[in-house]
Design a protein around this motif. Structure first.
Motif, short mmCIF file in Angstrom:
data_model
loop_
_atom_site.label_atom_id
_atom_site.label_comp_id
_atom_site.label_asym_id
_atom_site.label_seq_id
_atom_site.Cartn_x
_atom_site.Cartn_y
_atom_site.Cartn_z
N GLN A 119 48.50 84.57 59.79
CA GLN A 119 48.99 85.94 59.87
C GLN A 119 49.07 86.58 58.48
OE1 GLN A 119 52.65 85.81 62.11
NE2 GLN A 119 51.57 85.77 64.06
N ALA A 120 49.43 85.79 57.47
CA ALA A 120 49.50 86.33 56.11
C ALA A 120 48.11 86.76 55.63
CB ALA A 120 50.09 85.29 55.16
N ILE A 121 47.10 85.95 55.92
CA ILE A 121 45.72 86.31 55.52
C ILE A 121 45.27 87.56 56.26
CG2 ILE A 121 43.32 85.53 55.62
CD1 ILE A 121 44.44 82.66 55.11
N GLY A 122 45.58 87.64 57.56
CA GLY A 122 45.22 88.84 58.33
C GLY A 122 45.92 90.08 57.83
N THR A 123 47.19 89.94 57.47
CA THR A 123 47.95 91.08 56.94
C THR A 123 47.37 91.55 55.60
OG1 THR A 123 49.94 90.25 58.02
CG2 THR A 123 50.26 91.89 56.29
N ALA A 124 46.98 90.57 54.77
CA ALA A 124 46.35 90.92 53.48
C ALA A 124 45.04 91.66 53.71
CB ALA A 124 46.11 89.66 52.66
N PHE A 125 44.26 91.18 54.66
CA PHE A 125 42.97 91.81 54.99
C PHE A 125 43.18 93.27 55.39
CE2 PHE A 125 40.00 92.96 58.40
CZ PHE A 125 38.79 92.90 57.71
N ARG A 126 44.14 93.52 56.29
CA ARG A 126 44.39 94.89 56.75
C ARG A 126 44.92 95.78 55.61
NH1 ARG A 126 46.02 91.95 61.25
NH2 ARG A 126 48.21 92.08 60.66
N ALA A 127 45.78 95.21 54.77
CA ALA A 127 46.33 95.99 53.65
C ALA A 127 45.23 96.40 52.67
CB ALA A 127 47.40 95.18 52.92
N LEU A 128 44.30 95.49 52.38
CA LEU A 128 43.22 95.80 51.45
C LEU A 128 42.24 96.80 52.06
CD1 LEU A 128 42.54 92.27 49.91
CD2 LEU A 128 43.76 94.20 48.88
N GLY A 158 40.72 99.02 46.19
CA GLY A 158 40.99 99.02 44.76
C GLY A 158 42.15 98.12 44.39
N ARG A 159 42.53 97.22 45.30
CA ARG A 159 43.61 96.28 45.01
C ARG A 159 43.13 94.86 45.28
NH1 ARG A 159 49.08 98.26 47.71
NH2 ARG A 159 47.84 98.24 49.61
N LEU A 160 43.93 93.92 44.84
CA LEU A 160 43.61 92.50 44.98
C LEU A 160 44.82 91.80 45.60
CD1 LEU A 160 41.97 90.08 42.57
CD2 LEU A 160 44.39 89.73 43.03
N ALA A 161 44.56 90.81 46.44
CA ALA A 161 45.68 90.09 47.07
C ALA A 161 45.48 88.59 46.97
CB ALA A 161 45.79 90.49 48.55
N LEU A 162 46.57 87.90 46.66
CA LEU A 162 46.62 86.45 46.84
C LEU A 162 47.15 86.24 48.25
CD1 LEU A 162 48.21 85.10 43.51
CD2 LEU A 162 45.81 85.10 44.18
N ALA A 163 46.42 85.51 49.06
CA ALA A 163 46.82 85.33 50.46
C ALA A 163 46.63 83.89 50.88
CB ALA A 163 46.01 86.26 51.36
N GLY A 164 47.58 83.37 51.63
CA GLY A 164 47.49 81.99 52.12
C GLY A 164 48.86 81.49 52.50
N GLY A 165 49.08 80.21 52.34
CA GLY A 165 50.36 79.67 52.74
C GLY A 165 50.73 78.39 52.02
N PHE A 166 52.00 78.02 52.14
CA PHE A 166 52.51 76.80 51.52
C PHE A 166 53.67 76.27 52.34
CE2 PHE A 166 54.21 80.58 49.41
CZ PHE A 166 55.58 80.41 49.56
N ASP A 167 53.75 74.96 52.45
CA ASP A 167 54.87 74.35 53.15
C ASP A 167 54.86 72.85 52.93
OD1 ASP A 167 57.16 74.26 54.62
OD2 ASP A 167 56.23 74.65 56.56
N SER A 168 55.97 72.21 53.20
CA SER A 168 56.08 70.76 53.24
C SER A 168 57.33 70.40 54.02
CB SER A 168 56.17 70.16 51.83
OG SER A 168 56.36 68.75 51.95
N MET A 169 57.17 69.49 54.95
CA MET A 169 58.30 69.05 55.76
C MET A 169 58.56 67.57 55.58
SD MET A 169 57.51 71.19 59.17
CE MET A 169 56.94 72.86 59.05
N LEU A 170 58.02 66.99 54.52
CA LEU A 170 58.19 65.55 54.32
C LEU A 170 59.44 65.27 53.50
CD1 LEU A 170 54.59 64.17 53.83
CD2 LEU A 170 56.02 64.19 55.85
N GLY A 171 60.50 65.03 54.19
CA GLY A 171 61.80 64.67 53.63
C GLY A 171 62.66 64.20 54.79
N HIS A 172 63.71 63.47 54.50
CA HIS A 172 64.52 62.88 55.56
C HIS A 172 65.01 63.91 56.59
CE1 HIS A 172 65.01 59.52 52.61
NE2 HIS A 172 64.84 58.84 53.73
N LEU A 173 65.60 64.99 56.13
CA LEU A 173 66.22 65.95 57.03
C LEU A 173 65.20 66.62 57.94
CD1 LEU A 173 68.92 67.33 57.78
CD2 LEU A 173 68.37 69.09 56.10
N HIS A 174 64.13 67.15 57.35
CA HIS A 174 63.14 67.86 58.15
C HIS A 174 62.37 66.90 59.05
CE1 HIS A 174 63.38 70.84 54.63
NE2 HIS A 174 64.13 71.27 55.61
#
Length: 197
Positions: free
Chosen positions: A160-169, A174-190
């Protein structure tokens, strides 16, 4: 009137198949598995402990429990992006730069919370890191002043972030966007939470 074109001018990755596009593509072509027994935290209490641990140059990245893994991985991916072909990023003024990021759950340093004494006062805030804080730090690091959007929508957040960036551009050329994602769930609690699911 013709629609404005949007171009992808570079990519960066930090994944269980490796950091950087060459390692990532080579892992894909070789059919490597990205998941294996978890080694980045003590998982002996789980009947099954399988996860996708990010690797760099063949080794699992080991981080302390107080480090926000998703923030480290986002910075690694962008380091790889800018070390390679990142297009003409520097030709855009900070006000023309945007960031659209998909992210997951907050980082929570459970050990730090318990051992600090904050748990007796139920002050968990200092031990928690929100995805919006990661995106704000990235925007500051890369002088992105045109705006930031954080999408926290579970498995589809990055798409969805990449799609939103695409529509915004498309709407505002005349603009530039960094688009993508990041996450990590490797820990005891998660991991325990998802395991219980």
């Amino acid at each position: 009137m013709a629609e404005n074109r949007v171009f992808i001018t570079g990519a960066g990755v930090a994944s269980p198949l490796g950091c950087g596009l060459p390692d990532f593509y080579s892992g894909l072509q070789a059919g490597e598995k990205g998941t294996r027994s978890i080694t980045c935290f003590d998982s002996e209490f789980f009947p099954s402990a399988i996860g996708g641990e990010v690797k760099r140059k063949g080794d699992v990245l080991r981080l302390g429990p107080d480090e926000d893994r998703k923030a480290v991985f986002a910075n690694l991916a962008l380091d790889e992006l800018f070390a390679g072909r990142a297009g003409n990023f520097s030709e855009y003024a900070p006000a023309q730069r945007l960031i659209f990021a998909g992210a997951g759950i907050d980082h929570f340093d459970l050990n730090g919370y318990i051992n600090s004494g904050d748990s007796t006062r139920r002050e968990w805030g200092p031990h928690c890191s929100h995805p919006s804080a990661v995106a704000a730090a990235l925007a500051e690091r890369f002088r992105i002043g045109g705006g930031a959007s954080i999408n926290v929508a579970a498995c589809v957040a990055s798409t969805q972030a990449i799609g939103t960036a695409f529509r915004a551009l498309r709407r505002s050329p005349g603009r530039l966007a960094l688009a993508g994602g990041f996450d990590s769930m490797l820990g005891h609690l998660h991991y325990m939470g998802f395991y219980k699911l």
